[in-house]
Design an enzyme around this catalytic site. Structure first.
Site, PDB file in Angstrom:
ATOM      1  N   ASP A   1      23.144  -1.404 -53.468  1.00  0.00           N
ATOM      2  CA  ASP A   1      23.735  -2.422 -52.599  1.00  0.00           C
ATOM      3  C   ASP A   1      23.532  -3.798 -53.215  1.00  0.00           C
ATOM      4  OD1 ASP A   1      24.832  -3.880 -50.588  1.00  0.00           O
ATOM      5  OD2 ASP A   1      23.355  -3.378 -49.054  1.00  0.00           O
TER       6      ASP A   1
ATOM      7  N   HIS B   1      15.816  -6.301 -47.442  1.00  0.00           N
ATOM      8  CA  HIS B   1      15.765  -6.514 -45.997  1.00  0.00           C
ATOM      9  C   HIS B   1      14.370  -6.675 -45.412  1.00  0.00           C
ATOM     10  CE1 HIS B   1      20.103  -5.061 -45.055  1.00  0.00           C
ATOM     11  NE2 HIS B   1      20.048  -5.949 -46.016  1.00  0.00           N
TER      12      HIS B   1
HETATM   13  C1  RNT Z   1      23.795  -5.964 -45.173  1.00  0.00           C
HETATM   14  C2  RNT Z   1      23.425  -4.574 -45.524  1.00  0.00           C
HETATM   15  C3  RNT Z   1      24.560  -3.623 -45.686  1.00  0.00           C
HETATM   16  C4  RNT Z   1      25.713  -4.210 -46.455  1.00  0.00           C
HETATM   17  C5  RNT Z   1      26.804  -3.230 -46.750  1.00  0.00           C
HETATM   18  C6  RNT Z   1      28.048  -3.911 -47.229  1.00  0.00           C
HETATM   19  O1  RNT Z   1      22.749  -6.824 -45.224  1.00  0.00           O
HETATM   20  O2  RNT Z   1      22.622  -4.556 -46.659  1.00  0.00           O
HETATM   21  O3  RNT Z   1      24.096  -2.463 -46.258  1.00  0.00           O
HETATM   22  O4  RNT Z   1      25.287  -4.775 -47.650  1.00  0.00           O
HETATM   23  O5  RNT Z   1      27.018  -2.461 -45.644  1.00  0.00           O
HETATM   24 ZN    ZN Z   2      22.127  -2.570 -47.432  1.00  0.00          ZN
END
Ligand code: RNT
Ligand code: ZN
Length: 420
Positions: free
Chosen positions: A328, A264
């Site tokens: 994730d 992110h």
């Molecule tokens: C989305 C986030 C979040 C999701 C999950 C499914 O960009 O990374 O954490 O991947 O909630």
């Molecule tokens: Zn995430």
């Protein structure tokens, strides 16, 4: 096990090598045993969930691939998870999304309750797997316009506020049932594809909605709450309401946990360096260990420099008690059980490598200004017989050594996954 003799003798040699640089391998293994990684349920079914909708993902999330065998029910997902846990050394957790509840008919997101997760709570107990939780602010008609908690429409905001509040009660019940805190993570997709005329207004509304969700205080022994920022998503390229600065300020001012997802941030930016900074101001952290390839693509976690740096930072900073490690990623192009096993084994392996560093010695070199010795030792550590310790850890936890796990997944694919 056929390997056993070799594993043992290699381990004894490795122990001596590590002892020579001041590392107590047995102690490192004892510490490792206590570290639980939270496996994310959504790798098993491509972030589909069990609400019986059309399975459309949206909200900037995308899963690519169509490998056969996706879990289609809670029973199938649990069976796949049990297979994965049996192949990963150590005792780990499960990170559930609200859309994975067990619903007997249509139950909207603002109406979910503990009863819809009792099956998971019971299963967690039976497997000795503790649960973490996430409200689901995507894959829903009321999220289709790209906004949830920061929507201009008060009705939409209210609906999602109710969902957030409902999720807190579920997370607290999970924590109570399992006797340790369930980490409840808030991520919302809100943002604009194109240049906003006001960046301020949605952020003002988001802070207000979050404050409404969090207005009742919860027992931290039952649930801890984190907020997750993002840089951009598909369809929110120009502006994400919940940016890093937004949530950093929110988490500090409200003393919430911050969630750092490895995918992110800007592609050249790692999250390892952020850990010690953020932990000066927030009580604890949640990590979403992921692997972005060119963008937030959520590839399976590999044994990368970035992964090693994350685990090193946790250990070097003595942050093990304050960092919750979740995964994730979602890859539908390979066997999904194997994806869990590969990604989680890598995370555990990287943690072991971090625990096998002579941290004090390295930090002493640094204090003395002896950067030559610091670099020399860091480089030397890279070729220490770490694999022998890893094999021993697998063996002592009754999990397959080396690639032996793959045959089990292949058999499971033949017997179970291919019949779906
Ligand atoms: C989305 C986030 C979040 C999701 C999950 C499914 O960009 O990374 O954490 O991947 O909630
Ligand atoms: Zn995430």
């Amino acid at each position: 096990m056929a390997h056993s003799m070799n594993v043992q003798s290699s381990y004894q040699l490795a122990r001596e090598r590590y002892a020579a640089v001041g590392v107590d391998v047995d102690h490192a293994i004892e510490r490792l045993k206590k570290i639980a990684i939270s496996l994310h349920c959504w790798q098993g079914d491509d972030v589909g969930g069990f609400e019986g909708g059309d399975g459309e993902l949206g909200s900037g999330l995308a899963v690519t691939g169509n490998y056969p065998g996706r879990a289609r029910s809670p029973e199938e997902l649990r069976s796949d998870l049990e297979m994965a846990y049996s192949l990963i050394p150590g005792d780990h957790r499960l990170n559930l999304h609200a859309c994975y509840g067990e619903f007997d008919g249509p139950v909207d997101r603002n109406e979910i309750g503990v009863e819809h997760f009792q099956g998971w709570i019971d299963w967690g107990k039976s497997q000795a797997v503790s649960l973490d939780f996430n409200p689901t602010f995507f894959s829903h008609p009321k999220a289709d316009d790209g906004f949830t908690l920061s929507a201009a429409d008060a009705g939409i905001r209210q609906f999602w506020i109710e969902h957030g509040i409902a999720s807190r009660k579920i997370a607290a019940a999970m924590g109570k049932a399992q006797g340790n805190a369930c980490v409840n993570n808030f991520w919302i997709p809100d943002g604009f594809k194109d240049t906003p005329a006001s960046r301020k207004n949605p952020r003002t509304r988001l802070a207000d909605s979050l404050d409404k969700i969090f207005s009742d205080s919860m027992n931290p022994a039952e649930t801890l709450e984190s907020v997750e920022c993002k840089l951009f998503g598909i369809g929110s390229e120009s502006y994400v309401v919940g940016s890093h600065e937004f949530y950093m300020g929110y988490a500090i001012s409200r003393q919430k946990l911050l969630c750092l997802d490895a995918g992110h941030f800007h592609p050249t930016e790692g999250i390892a360096d952020k850990i010690s900074s953020v932990l000066m101001y927030v009580p604890e952290l949640l990590l979403h260990v992921s692997r972005g390839v060119r963008w937030d693509s959520d590839h399976v976690v590999t044994y990368s420099d970035e992964l090693q740096a994350i685990m090193q930072e946790i250990v070097r900073g003595d942050f093990l008690g304050r960092v919750h490690i979740g995964l994730d990623f979602f890859d539908a192009s390979i066997n999904r059980v194997a994806a869990w096993v590969i990604g989680t084994r890598n995370a555990v392996k990287a943690m072991l490598a971090a625990l096998l560093e002579p941290t004090e010695r390295l930090q002493q070199f640094e204090l003395e200004g002896n950067y030559t010795a610091r670099l020399a030792m860091m480089e030397e550590l890279k070729s220490m017989p770490f694999g022998a310790v890893w094999d021993q850890y697998c063996e002592m936890t009754d999990t397959p050594v080396g690639m032996d796990w793959l045959a089990k997944v292949e058999q499971y694919e033949l017997d179970v996954l291919s019949k779906r």
